[in-house]
Design a protein around this motif. Structure first.
Motif, PDB file in Angstrom:
ATOM      1  N   UNK A 167      22.648  99.542  50.731  1.00 60.00           N
ATOM      2  CA  UNK A 167      22.108  98.358  51.406  1.00 60.00           C
ATOM      3  C   UNK A 167      22.553  97.051  50.743  1.00 60.00           C
ATOM      4  N   UNK A 168      23.471  97.161  49.772  1.00 61.38           N
ATOM      5  CA  UNK A 168      24.037  95.979  49.139  1.00 61.38           C
ATOM      6  C   UNK A 168      25.546  96.178  49.000  1.00 61.38           C
ATOM      7  N   UNK A 169      26.262  95.074  48.773  1.00 62.43           N
ATOM      8  CA  UNK A 169      27.707  95.175  48.579  1.00 62.43           C
ATOM      9  C   UNK A 169      28.048  95.990  47.338  1.00 62.43           C
ATOM     10  N   UNK A 170      27.245  95.862  46.288  1.00 58.13           N
ATOM     11  CA  UNK A 170      27.482  96.617  45.062  1.00 58.13           C
ATOM     12  C   UNK A 170      27.361  98.110  45.294  1.00 58.13           C
ATOM     13  N   UNK A 174      29.514  89.975  52.644  1.00 61.92           N
ATOM     14  CA  UNK A 174      30.916  89.691  52.364  1.00 61.92           C
ATOM     15  C   UNK A 174      31.465  88.733  53.405  1.00 61.92           C
ATOM     16  N   UNK A 175      31.937  87.593  52.983  1.00 57.82           N
ATOM     17  CA  UNK A 175      32.510  86.606  53.892  1.00 57.82           C
ATOM     18  C   UNK A 175      34.023  86.590  53.712  1.00 57.82           C
ATOM     19  N   UNK A 176      34.736  87.011  54.748  1.00 62.66           N
ATOM     20  CA  UNK A 176      36.195  87.108  54.675  1.00 62.66           C
ATOM     21  C   UNK A 176      36.813  85.758  54.342  1.00 62.66           C
ATOM     22  N   UNK A 177      36.235  84.688  54.903  1.00 64.99           N
ATOM     23  CA  UNK A 177      36.804  83.357  54.678  1.00 64.99           C
ATOM     24  C   UNK A 177      36.659  82.888  53.229  1.00 64.99           C
ATOM     25  N   UNK A 178      35.770  83.569  52.458  1.00 68.07           N
ATOM     26  CA  UNK A 178      35.567  83.178  51.058  1.00 68.07           C
ATOM     27  C   UNK A 178      36.385  84.020  50.077  1.00 68.07           C
ATOM     28  N   UNK A 179      37.173  84.973  50.597  1.00 63.40           N
ATOM     29  CA  UNK A 179      37.906  85.872  49.709  1.00 63.40           C
ATOM     30  C   UNK A 179      38.933  85.125  48.860  1.00 63.40           C
ATOM     31  N   UNK A 180      39.436  83.996  49.371  1.00 65.81           N
ATOM     32  CA  UNK A 180      40.437  83.232  48.632  1.00 65.81           C
ATOM     33  C   UNK A 180      39.958  82.763  47.277  1.00 65.81           C
ATOM     34  N   UNK A 228      34.476  95.634  58.857  1.00 63.39           N
ATOM     35  CA  UNK A 228      34.428  94.243  58.412  1.00 63.39           C
ATOM     36  C   UNK A 228      33.152  93.539  58.871  1.00 63.39           C
ATOM     37  N   UNK A 229      32.722  93.840  60.099  1.00 60.63           N
ATOM     38  CA  UNK A 229      31.476  93.243  60.598  1.00 60.63           C
ATOM     39  C   UNK A 229      30.298  93.734  59.756  1.00 60.63           C
ATOM     40  N   UNK A 230      30.297  95.034  59.457  1.00 60.12           N
ATOM     41  CA  UNK A 230      29.219  95.611  58.650  1.00 60.12           C
ATOM     42  C   UNK A 230      29.183  94.979  57.258  1.00 60.12           C
ATOM     43  N   UNK A 231      30.371  94.866  56.620  1.00 57.55           N
ATOM     44  CA  UNK A 231      30.427  94.263  55.282  1.00 57.55           C
ATOM     45  C   UNK A 231      30.021  92.796  55.333  1.00 57.55           C
ATOM     46  N   UNK A 232      30.356  92.124  56.440  1.00 58.55           N
ATOM     47  CA  UNK A 232      29.919  90.737  56.627  1.00 58.55           C
ATOM     48  C   UNK A 232      28.409  90.641  56.675  1.00 58.55           C
ATOM     49  N   UNK A 233      27.773  91.611  57.322  1.00 59.75           N
ATOM     50  CA  UNK A 233      26.307  91.639  57.392  1.00 59.75           C
ATOM     51  C   UNK A 233      25.677  91.898  56.021  1.00 59.75           C
ATOM     52  N   UNK A 234      26.445  92.600  55.153  1.00 60.02           N
ATOM     53  CA  UNK A 234      25.950  92.846  53.792  1.00 60.02           C
ATOM     54  C   UNK A 234      26.165  91.636  52.888  1.00 60.02           C
TER      55      UNK A 234
END
Length: 199
Positions: free
Chosen positions: A86-89, A24-30, A16-22
């Motif tokens: 190196x990207x979320x995609x 992805x914001x968990x708080x924005x998933x809603x 989750x930390x790694x994806x956040x660095x890429x």
């Protein structure tokens, strides 16, 4: 099971930390939980269930001893792609073989352990299984992941007052290398004829 679990624990605690660095914001998933998504969700779950049942039947047909190689390759390929994403995609593409291999390996390896567990010693062997499935991997895996990210000179963050190194893409490559080692005990067991129970 032990080697597989160590490989997973190299990256999973930091995912989750790694994806956040890429990005992805968990708080924005809603914001993604729109009406069409909520309507589609049950159908996706039903489809996933059908795929799992279909995979189970296919595994029964060709045998775990053969299918485990396919699952291992999927897992390793997914980890290697993730190591260069190196990207979320790009990570989303890597996640397809990675998560498929992860799920199939977990199912097959754990069911194989149950196949060879003496019926009158189930409790004893489940305790031993937990040592290799949880205890050793949760100590060794994160230590490898942290060491790899330290060597990659990633940044640091603090968790529970302890300094830890920021998750890096190289941890997926390290997990891929460890995953290849799954083949060693499988080859040894096949040479010893232990897989004949399945036939």
């Amino acid at each position: 099971v032990g080697i597989y679990s160590i490989a997973v624990q190299i990256f999973f605690p930091y995912l989750l930390i790694y994806l956040g660095n890429l990005g992805l914001k968990v708080e924005d998933l809603g914001q993604y939980l729109t009406t069409p998504v909520l309507i589609a969700a049950p159908f996706v779950l039903i489809g996933a269930g059908a795929l799992i049942i279909g995979a189970g039947k296919l595994i029964d047909k060709i045998g775990k001893k053969n299918f485990v190689l396919v699952a291992s390759v999927l897992f390793v390929v997914g980890l290697i792609i993730a190591g260069f994403a190196d990207t979320l995609g790009a990570f989303g593409i890597a996640a397809i073989p990675l998560l498929t291999g992860y799920a199939l390996l977990g199912i097959m390896l754990n069911s194989t352990v149950r196949d060879y567990t003496p019926e009158d010693k189930t409790g004893l062997f489940q305790g031993i299984r937990m040592i290799f499935f949880v205890l050793i991997p949760m100590v060794v895996g994160p230590a490898i992941g942290d060491a790899v990210c330290k060597a990659a000179a990633s940044g640091v963050y603090f968790e529970n007052g302890m300094e830890k190194y920021e998750p890096c893409a190289e941890m997926f490559l390290a997990a891929g290398i460890v995953s290849i080692l799954i083949l060693i005990p499988l080859i040894i067991l096949r040479k010893k004829g232990i897989d004949k129970k399945e036939d």
